[in-house]
Design a protein around this motif. Sequence first.
Motif, PDB file in Angstrom:
ATOM      1  N   ASN A   1       0.825  -1.211   0.000  1.00  0.00           N
ATOM      2  CA  ASN A   1       0.000   0.000   0.000  1.00  0.00           C
ATOM      3  C   ASN A   1       0.862   1.264   0.000  1.00  0.00           C
ATOM      4  O   ASN A   1       0.471   2.301  -0.537  1.00  0.00           O
TER       5      ASN A   1
ATOM      6  N   VAL B   1       2.392   1.179  -4.020  1.00  0.00           N
ATOM      7  CA  VAL B   1       1.640   1.069  -5.272  1.00  0.00           C
ATOM      8  C   VAL B   1       0.770   2.294  -5.533  1.00  0.00           C
ATOM      9  O   VAL B   1       0.317   2.987  -4.606  1.00  0.00           O
TER      10      VAL B   1
ATOM     11  N   ASP C   1      -2.764   4.031  -6.790  1.00  0.00           N
ATOM     12  CA  ASP C   1      -4.155   3.634  -6.533  1.00  0.00           C
ATOM     13  C   ASP C   1      -4.733   2.794  -7.669  1.00  0.00           C
ATOM     14  O   ASP C   1      -5.543   1.889  -7.438  1.00  0.00           O
TER      15      ASP C   1
ATOM     16  N   LYS D   1      -3.698  -0.792  -6.984  1.00  0.00           N
ATOM     17  CA  LYS D   1      -3.754  -1.285  -5.609  1.00  0.00           C
ATOM     18  C   LYS D   1      -4.584  -2.564  -5.489  1.00  0.00           C
ATOM     19  O   LYS D   1      -4.184  -3.525  -4.831  1.00  0.00           O
ATOM     20  N   ARG D   2      -5.765  -2.591  -6.137  1.00  0.00           N
ATOM     21  CA  ARG D   2      -6.641  -3.763  -5.991  1.00  0.00           C
ATOM     22  C   ARG D   2      -5.982  -5.021  -6.538  1.00  0.00           C
ATOM     23  O   ARG D   2      -5.943  -6.059  -5.882  1.00  0.00           O
TER      24      ARG D   2
ATOM     25  N   THR E   1      -3.020  -6.148  -4.353  1.00  0.00           N
ATOM     26  CA  THR E   1      -3.467  -6.732  -3.089  1.00  0.00           C
ATOM     27  C   THR E   1      -3.897  -8.184  -3.283  1.00  0.00           C
ATOM     28  O   THR E   1      -3.607  -9.054  -2.463  1.00  0.00           O
TER      29      THR E   1
ATOM     30  N   HIS F   1       3.709   4.451  -6.890  1.00  0.00           N
ATOM     31  CA  HIS F   1       3.156   5.781  -6.608  1.00  0.00           C
ATOM     32  C   HIS F   1       3.860   6.892  -7.370  1.00  0.00           C
ATOM     33  O   HIS F   1       3.374   8.020  -7.408  1.00  0.00           O
TER      34      HIS F   1
END
Length: 521
Positions: A270, A273, A275, A278-279, A282, A307
């Motif tokens: 988190n 990465v 946004d 991110k999913r 994860t 990021h």
Amino acid sequence: MEILCIYSYFNGKFLPGIDWTPDENYHPIDRPWYKTAVSSPKQIVFVDPYLDVYTGSTVMTFATTLNDNRNVMAFDIRLDKIQKMIEDVSGNDGYDHMVVNDDGVVIAHSDVDMVGKVYDLSDGTVDNIYEYVISLLNEKDFSNGAVVEYGGINYVVYSRSIGDHWHVVGIADSAEYFSSLETVFIVSTITILFVLTVVAVVFIHIVFNKRKIEKLNENMVMLAEVYDHMYEFSLSANTCMRLCSNASEQSDVLGSDIDDAQIFIVSEMNKLVDDSSKRVLTEFVNLNTLPDRLASGKNLILEFLNHDQLWNRARFISSCSPGADNPDKILFLIENIDLEKREREKLIYLSETDPLTGILNRRSGESKIKSLIAGEKHGLYALFDADKFKSVNDSFGHDVGDKVIVAVAECLRKTFSNYDVVMRLGGDEFAVYVMSVTDRDAASALMRKLFNHIDKIVIKELGDFKINLSVGIAFFGAGRQSRFESLYREADFAMYESKKIHGNSVTFFDDLNFDFDDIRR
């Protein structure tokens, strides 16, 4: 021989290794292992042995500098086997057996209390038979035994060098224990050979392990040049060990075990990465599903944006063979592939794109359409041809002809969406595949929109010359078995019907009463 602990001083931090918590007042740069290594950069140095008060074991430290000669790695070796062999050889024979180095440091001794003692010869004087014998080790050959007189007493002495700086030494009072020099030579020679053989094996084992550690360190340094982050997971223990990281904020020590591996790695990702990724990242680091995902191979790979909007590649590597049950030790590596990714995408773009117009070229466009047809993605296929294009090239030149091609391509781009396949076939011919449009009314609306854009084209070199398109359309709808080649042939036939009409025109193949089995063109 057993390696007790590996530790280091790296970039201003002391990394104590596993199962060792030093006192608050422990300052590594003041310790002998650090000072000795820094004073002899790029060399493997030995630090005087000592008796560990906690374990009762004889311990020796090996140390060496790393890349900048200020960072130092060290490891402690338990010398119990050497000490035990010396004690076993000594027995009750009256000999004092010991292993000593050139500096007079006792590494092992038949009297364990003597381990670590230093016979100081720096002032040039000797105070006992031991210092006297040690002072002669590099001058005389005691390998076959010899009688040495000191303080009015004759001693039988034997010695054999181990490596460059260690010596196995035996000293005994000849008058008290031996009746003849011959017996002394026989006994001492047998003893020397036995001790020498065993100690040499142990010494070689020490050197071998030292080289393995050096090689491991070199490999870790090389891996750190490639990977920005490296972790090792134990799935059964749910622990994680951070092997390297370029993170600016890091609270745990490299090489230490971290509990709750799943929570830890999600938190780490988190921080790293973007946004938008991110999913999926994860889901990728879900340790509960990892064994099943690794069942078909030893690697799992995911590319994601960090990021800083730079492309990274995450990789899980299992130490088990593909298909093995319950893999436990897993490596998780992350590398920066931004340059590689963008170069690869650039090459893909160049290979798929028409260089003049920027839309898809024929090869890539037709490949995408064939995939859509194979996936039952219904729609319309249209062919476009610029009328009287040859006369444009002949009358106004090829530069103006290129402007016409670019203008028509821009009109196609404005008319159709990014989900549609728009391509240049070559010359003045274009094609498009529009998904979900399978009836005349929707298709006619699109063509009117296109013709409206075409009518607005202004190329000053053409003057009053108007650009017109002839269009042929064929549908791939539900219940129809079709191949790309069939759609192309139908749209091509319809387009040539449109060319018989002056101005912008469109012909639907379904409006033509032709059977290709009866057509010979």
